[in-house]
Design a protein around this motif. Structure first.
Motif, PDB file in Angstrom:
ATOM      1  N   ARG A   2       7.203  11.931  -1.419  1.00 22.03           N
ATOM      2  CA  ARG A   2       7.328  10.803  -1.969  1.00 22.03           C
ATOM      3  C   ARG A   2       8.987  10.955  -2.886  1.00 22.03           C
ATOM      4  NH1 ARG A   2       0.575  11.141  -3.782  1.00 22.03           N
ATOM      5  NH2 ARG A   2      -0.067  10.495  -2.033  1.00 22.03           N
ATOM      6  N   ARG A   3       9.275   9.179  -2.978  1.00 20.25           N
ATOM      7  CA  ARG A   3       9.670   9.558  -4.296  1.00 20.25           C
ATOM      8  C   ARG A   3       9.511   9.027  -5.124  1.00 20.25           C
ATOM      9  NH1 ARG A   3      12.164   5.055   0.424  1.00 20.25           N
ATOM     10  NH2 ARG A   3       9.783   5.437   0.430  1.00 20.25           N
ATOM     11  N   ALA A  30       0.506   4.570  -1.118  1.00 22.25           N
ATOM     12  CA  ALA A  30       0.282   4.597   0.780  1.00 22.25           C
ATOM     13  C   ALA A  30       1.690   4.033   0.736  1.00 22.25           C
ATOM     14  CB  ALA A  30      -0.135   2.694   1.261  1.00 22.25           C
ATOM     15  N   VAL A  31       2.835   4.044   0.462  1.00 20.56           N
ATOM     16  CA  VAL A  31       4.635   4.212   0.977  1.00 20.56           C
ATOM     17  C   VAL A  31       5.118   5.170   0.275  1.00 20.56           C
ATOM     18  CG1 VAL A  31       4.394   1.368   1.687  1.00 20.56           C
ATOM     19  CG2 VAL A  31       4.911   2.350  -1.414  1.00 20.56           C
ATOM     20  N   ASP A  32       4.050   6.211   0.054  1.00 16.13           N
ATOM     21  CA  ASP A  32       5.146   7.271   0.104  1.00 16.13           C
ATOM     22  C   ASP A  32       6.223   6.869  -1.505  1.00 16.13           C
ATOM     23  OD1 ASP A  32       4.624   8.491   1.598  1.00 16.13           O
ATOM     24  OD2 ASP A  32       5.648   7.694   3.153  1.00 16.13           O
ATOM     25  N   LEU A  33       6.111   6.251  -2.078  1.00 16.71           N
ATOM     26  CA  LEU A  33       5.957   6.559  -3.789  1.00 16.71           C
ATOM     27  C   LEU A  33       5.705   6.995  -5.061  1.00 16.71           C
ATOM     28  CD1 LEU A  33       8.048   2.397  -3.704  1.00 16.71           C
ATOM     29  CD2 LEU A  33       8.704   4.581  -3.546  1.00 16.71           C
ATOM     30  N   GLU A 206      15.228   0.694   1.014  1.00 16.69           N
ATOM     31  CA  GLU A 206      14.368   0.688   1.533  1.00 16.69           C
ATOM     32  C   GLU A 206      13.152   1.396   0.665  1.00 16.69           C
ATOM     33  OE1 GLU A 206      12.589   1.430   5.012  1.00 16.69           O
ATOM     34  OE2 GLU A 206      15.196   0.073   5.251  1.00 16.69           O
ATOM     35  N   LEU A 207      13.866   1.552  -0.668  1.00 15.68           N
ATOM     36  CA  LEU A 207      12.800   1.795  -1.845  1.00 15.68           C
ATOM     37  C   LEU A 207      12.096   0.305  -2.478  1.00 15.68           C
ATOM     38  CD1 LEU A 207      11.894   3.518  -4.243  1.00 15.68           C
ATOM     39  CD2 LEU A 207      14.355   2.959  -5.505  1.00 15.68           C
TER      40      LEU A 207
END
Length: 318
Positions: A2-3, A30-33, A206-207
């Motif tokens: 995750r970012r 869900a979007v790796d944040l 992408e972020l």
């Protein structure tokens, strides 16, 4: 892996429910944040945090991009997703207002919402369209919400322009009467959006795409569920608001169309806001849609959520 996503949000109000739904629904994860949300103490602070590099994304008014483009072009603020599609403020009267007409404001005393300029600018637009000169209204400006409510209850004004939860509380108590839901009269404008700097857009696409996809998931949930379900999800973020009141607030905003069904920034909403700001004298010229908005991430988010079926026949040239 995750970012981290540093989010600077304007105010901690139910009006910005899409952000809270995205957080509580797990849309960011869900979007790796991993979101880190900080609520600003004043309207412009979220965007200032963005410009100082203290946040990756701001949730705030597109008005700030117009202001920057007008005073120091080009704007360093870009709307990449729509969060609020209506004015979220209410005109309350001390006396019963069943037969309220906009002309009633001419010569009347009105306490303005002091924390941001957009509500009064939008209200001016409604007045002008109904043939009322805003300069004929006796405005009392500069009072923060608690002081504004106190002055209104003390009889220092005939009308109060305020948001939630103050409006709902006053209506529940019978201490005020609803003259107008301003958003219904202003119409569709891009009131609040996800905002990034051009540098973030270009260096971290992408972020941006992931953040907008998270918002898109939240907006879809809100479009498909009633006020009770939305309130169940976000009530923990608003412990000071009794749950029945919060549900009424959510239901009112939902009925008014305050939240879009998807993240695309509406050209009509941006351009209409620009015309309102020019007419109100806040800016001289309204920046173009392309100068202050970018829908590439919203379009990508919609593709992420609705990918084309693998078995769909490919388009053929005639």
């Amino acid at each position: 892996m995750r970012r981290f996503l540093r989010i600077a949000a304007t105010f901690h109000h139910p009006y910005y429910a899409p952000l809270h739904v995205a957080h509580r629904l797990g849309s960011f994860e869900a979007v790796d944040l991993e979101p880190r949300i900080v609520f600003a103490a004043e309207a412009a602070e979220a965007q200032r945090s963005l410009l100082r590099g203290e946040a990756d994304l701001a949730v705030g008014g597109a008005i700030r991009a117009f202001l920057m483009a007008d005073t120091a072009p080009p704007s360093q603020l870009l709307s990449i997703a729509e969060v609020n599609s209506r004015d979220g403020f209410f005109l309350l009267a001390r006396e019963r207002a069943a037969d309220f007409r906009w002309s009633d404001l001419a010569g009347a005393r009105l306490i303005l919402f002091a924390e941001a300029p957009t509500p009064w600018l939008c209200l001016q637009d409604v007045l002008r369209r109904h043939g009322v000169d805003p300069s004929t209204v006796k405005v009392l400006a500069g009072l923060p919400v608690p002081a504004a409510v106190e002055a209104f209850l003390a009889g220092e004004a005939d009308y109060l322009e305020t948001g939630q939860p103050a409006a709902e509380e006053l209506l529940e108590r019978g201490a005020a009467h609803l003259a107008a839901e301003v958003g219904a009269h202003v119409g569709h404008i891009t009131y609040t959006s996800f905002i990034v700097t051009p540098e973030t857009r270009d260096a971290r696409p992408e972020l941006c795409r992931a953040a907008v996809t998270a918002l898109a998931r939240a907006l879809r949930f809100m479009a498909a569920h009633d006020a009770a379900a939305i309130t169940d999800l976000i009530a923990g973020d608003f412990p000071s608001i009794p749950r029945p009141r919060l549900e009424r607030i959510v239901a009112r905003y939902q009925r008014l169309g305050s939240w879009p069904a998807g993240p695309l920034v509406a050209r009509e909403g941006i351009e209409r806001l620009g015309r309102i700001l020019v007419a109100g004298g806040l800016i001289r010229n309204a920046a173009s849609f392309e100068a202050i908005a970018d829908n590439r991430f919203a379009e990508a988010a919609l593709r992420d959520l609705d990918p084309e079926p693998a078995d769909r026949p490919a388009a053929t040239q005639p």
